[in-house]
Structures are given as C-alpha cells and as structure tokens.
Design an enzyme around this catalytic site. Structure first.
Site, mmCIF file in Angstrom:
data_model
loop_
_atom_site.group_PDB
_atom_site.id
_atom_site.type_symbol
_atom_site.label_atom_id
_atom_site.label_comp_id
_atom_site.label_asym_id
_atom_site.label_seq_id
_atom_site.Cartn_x
_atom_site.Cartn_y
_atom_site.Cartn_z
ATOM 1 N N CYS A 142 99.093 -6.185 -42.743
ATOM 2 C CA CYS A 142 98.670 -4.858 -43.183
ATOM 3 C C CYS A 142 97.219 -4.764 -43.637
ATOM 4 C CB CYS A 142 99.590 -4.366 -44.286
ATOM 5 S SG CYS A 142 101.329 -4.437 -43.808
ATOM 6 N N HIS B 125 96.637 1.103 -51.861
ATOM 7 C CA HIS B 125 97.517 0.600 -50.801
ATOM 8 C C HIS B 125 98.852 1.325 -50.900
ATOM 9 C CE1 HIS B 125 98.862 -2.070 -47.719
ATOM 10 N NE2 HIS B 125 99.806 -2.619 -48.482
ATOM 11 N N HIS C 237 103.374 3.864 -43.612
ATOM 12 C CA HIS C 237 102.609 2.616 -43.621
ATOM 13 C C HIS C 237 102.317 2.261 -42.173
ATOM 14 C CE1 HIS C 237 100.886 -1.096 -44.501
ATOM 15 N NE2 HIS C 237 101.738 -1.592 -45.386
#
Length: 397
Positions: free
Chosen positions: A160, A285, A320
C-alpha cells in the site's frame, strides 16, 4: 520552494470519484456514497462494497497485447488525458532523459484470473494466460513503449505504499540528474486475489468503511490510477520531498505505537527542510481498521506535538486503492493546492468519531480555514512496516 523540491508539471487521476478535479472536489466535500455493492468478487458469494472506475477505458493497441490488462488501460487513459501538458513539458528533451516509475501491488494479475480459475477447476477455457501481463513491471513497460521514452523505467511494489515510494523514486532521479522529466504514480485495479486475501485477514468491512469512527471495522477496496509529471522547474504545486521507513514489525499488522509511521513523517519533514508547524493538512492513511487508525493517531501526536494540522482520511470515498493509494491521494493534494479556493476533504460524518481521537483536528463541513492551504502531508503505510510520507506545497508557500 525548498532546495530539493521538484515541480508537478501536470497530473491526472481516475477513480470511482471521476476523472477530473471538479468531480473529485465535489465528492470529497460530501458524505455521498460513491461505492457500489458487488456480489461476485468474494468466493463465498457474500456482498462487498467497492470503489470501481466507471469511466470508459481506451482499447489497448495490439502492439501492447503481451502486457494488456485493466491496469494498462487505466494508464493509457491517464496519459491521453494529460497528453498536451506532457508534450509541452518534454519538448526538446532526449528520450533517454525521460523516466517512468510506477507503483502497483497486483499489476495485471486480473487479466489472467479467468484462465487460472478454469485451470484449477480442470475446465477448458477460452481465456488466454499470458504471464507477461501480470509481471510487476508490465504497466511501466507498457507506458514506456507507448510513449517511446528511453530513460529509466521501473516499478515499485511495496503493497500500500507502492505509489508514494514510486513518486519519491522519481524525485531522486531528478535530483541525481539521471532524468529531466519523470512520469510517476500508481495504478491498481480490482482483482480477486486482493479481495479474498483481505477477506481471509478479516479486514473487509461489511458496510461502507468508517475511518477513525468508534465502530470502524475494516476497509473497502477500490481501484484507481494517478500520474504526476515531475521536473525541476517550480510549478503551481511542488513536491517538497518525503520520508520512508521500514519497521518490519509484522507481516500485516502495523506497529502498535506507530513507530515506523512517525519515522516516515518526521523524515519527510527533515528531508523537506520543514517543521511540523509548516504543515496545514495531513491526508491520513486512515484505512478504518481498528489497529491502523489507532497507531496513526499515536504517530500524528508524536510528530506534531502541540501543532494541530487539519486531518482527514479520504478512503471512505475511494476505498483503499492499495498500490495506487499513494497516487490518488497525491492527486488529491495537487487538486487542493492548485485551487484558488480553500477547501479540504471532509472527514466522514456519517459515523461518530472514536472518543480516543477527540484531541485531533478533523475536517468537518463547518470547518473554517484561515488563509490558503499551503503544505500538505500525505501518508501511505503498508504491510511489513513499509511506510512513506509525502509533502506537497503550493507556489504560494
């Protein structure tokens, strides 16, 4: 502009929020749900919310058939949307001085999934398995061949944080005088492997994800792509720098005290010659898992102390986007900083914020800003503690 900063000559993003800055801004300043409910991605047949690109994608040229995938189609759509700015920026520059760095986590694996599933079931399939389509460098190679560039071309795949690290790698190519222009960013598209992998980790929310909410219970997965064209000249938006860390705490869980996250943020400040008080807004995040949000809050407190920047996570809108998360969130930073109006993405308002985060300054619909937003930090934290933090600034800084 700091001595190491580089200019963002152009940028383009594509996600479930649309394909332009105006659509992105409208979505990010609302509580509207931009996810769709899907019943086919999870092998158990359970429904899952996802952020899917709705825009039509271009047909991939035959000469790129060996690397053809949805990832590549998104990449070509982005390049064509920024074609005029791209051509103007690279005019007169030798092809050997034009670089490409792309972040991704699954590359073109989805292009082979139908054939792989048929094989494992012992079925005949018309789907063709072409391994080169799922190689990690497939998208960057496709872009290089499509554009005819001849400089450094590589891929970063650190889950990520992939796109954020790719952006920093492009900045280093400029600073080292290896390239004069670098196309950077990240692209990840929907894939059964990621959906079912996160489902096995019990990380998927059965509802729309709720970052930093008291009842947060996991992520939604999205797909996105964003590209930034970097060069050494000052622009309306500039990349000051960034910081990276690798705390290697756990293969999938973040360090509970936010050690690696705090290191990445602090290094981003140091490498950019800035202080915590110089940051106006942090795009967190903020995945909406209990552990991630708790550790990021601790890290923010460690780094910013008594300074209270505006905060929000945008993943309750985009989902995400995994290897592309750092890229779509970098594009959001660019959209904010280049706008003559002052605005920030709202922190989700459809769920109550966890009281443990009451000291943090989240963006709300009624938040009032003093002056322009000049500097933005964007965080991307990955499995195994592979962390990155970027800092962008407006020319007005």
């Amino acid at each position: 502009m700091s001595a190491q900063a580089v200019g963002v000559a152009a940028w383009q993003a594509l996600s479930n929020l649309g394909d332009n800055a105006a659509a992105m801004r409208a979505a990010l300043q609302s509580d509207a749900n931009h996810f769709s409910l899907n019943h086919t991605w999870l092998t158990a047949g359970r429904p899952t919310w996802l952020g899917q690109i709705q825009a039509a994608l271009p047909e991939i040229p035959h000469e790129l058939s060996d690397v053809a995938s949805r990832n590549v189609a998104v990449a070509l759509a982005l390049v064509e949307a920024m074609r005029a700015d791209l051509q103007q920026t690279i005019a007169g520059i030798p092809a050997q001085r034009l670089g490409i760095v792309i972040g991704t986590s699954t590359s073109g694996l989805s292009a082979n999934e139908a054939a792989l599933f048929a094989h494992t079931r012992g079925e005949d399939s018309s789907a063709e398995l072409v391994y080169s389509r799922q190689q990690m460098n497939a998208t960057s190679v496709a872009l290089q061949r499509y554009l005819g560039w001849r400089g450094p071309c590589f891929t970063v795949s650190t889950a990520c944080s992939s796109a954020a690290k790719a952006i920093l790698a492009g900045q280093r190519l400029l600073q080292a005088d290896v390239c004069d222009v670098v196309l950077v960013g990240g692209i990840d598209t929907l894939c059964s492997l990621t959906f079912n992998g996160f489902d096995c980790l019990e990380s998927l929310s059965s509802e729309r994800c709720r970052p930093f909410a008291a009842d947060r219970d996991g992520i939604n997965i999205g797909e996105a792509g964003a590209l930034l064209l970097l060069h050494r000249q000052q622009e309306n938006v500039n990349l000051c720098g960034g910081g990276e860390s690798a705390d290697a705490w756990h293969i999938s869980a973040p360090h509970p005290q936010g050690t690696g996250a705090a290191q990445a943020m602090q290094r981003a400040l140091s490498n950019s010659g800035l202080q915590a008080a110089d940051i106006d807004y942090v795009n967190l995040h903020g995945t909406a898992t209990p552990q991630n949000d708790a550790m990021e809050a601790l890290a923010v407190r460690q780094v910013f102390g008594t300074h209270r920047p505006w905060l929000s996570s945008t993943k309750h809108h985009t989902g995400h986007c995994l290897g592309a998360a750092g890229a779509i969130e970098a594009a959001i930073a660019c959209a904010i900083l280049e706008d003559a109006a002052t605005w920030l993405p709202w922190q989700q308002g459809f769920a109550a914020t966890d009281s443990a985060f009451a000291d943090l300054r989240f963006v709300r619909p009624d938040s009032e800003f003093t002056g322009r937003i000049k500097r933005i930090m964007s965080n991307s934290f990955a499995f195994a503690g592979s962390n990155a933090s970027l800092i962008f600034e407006s020319k007005h800084a």
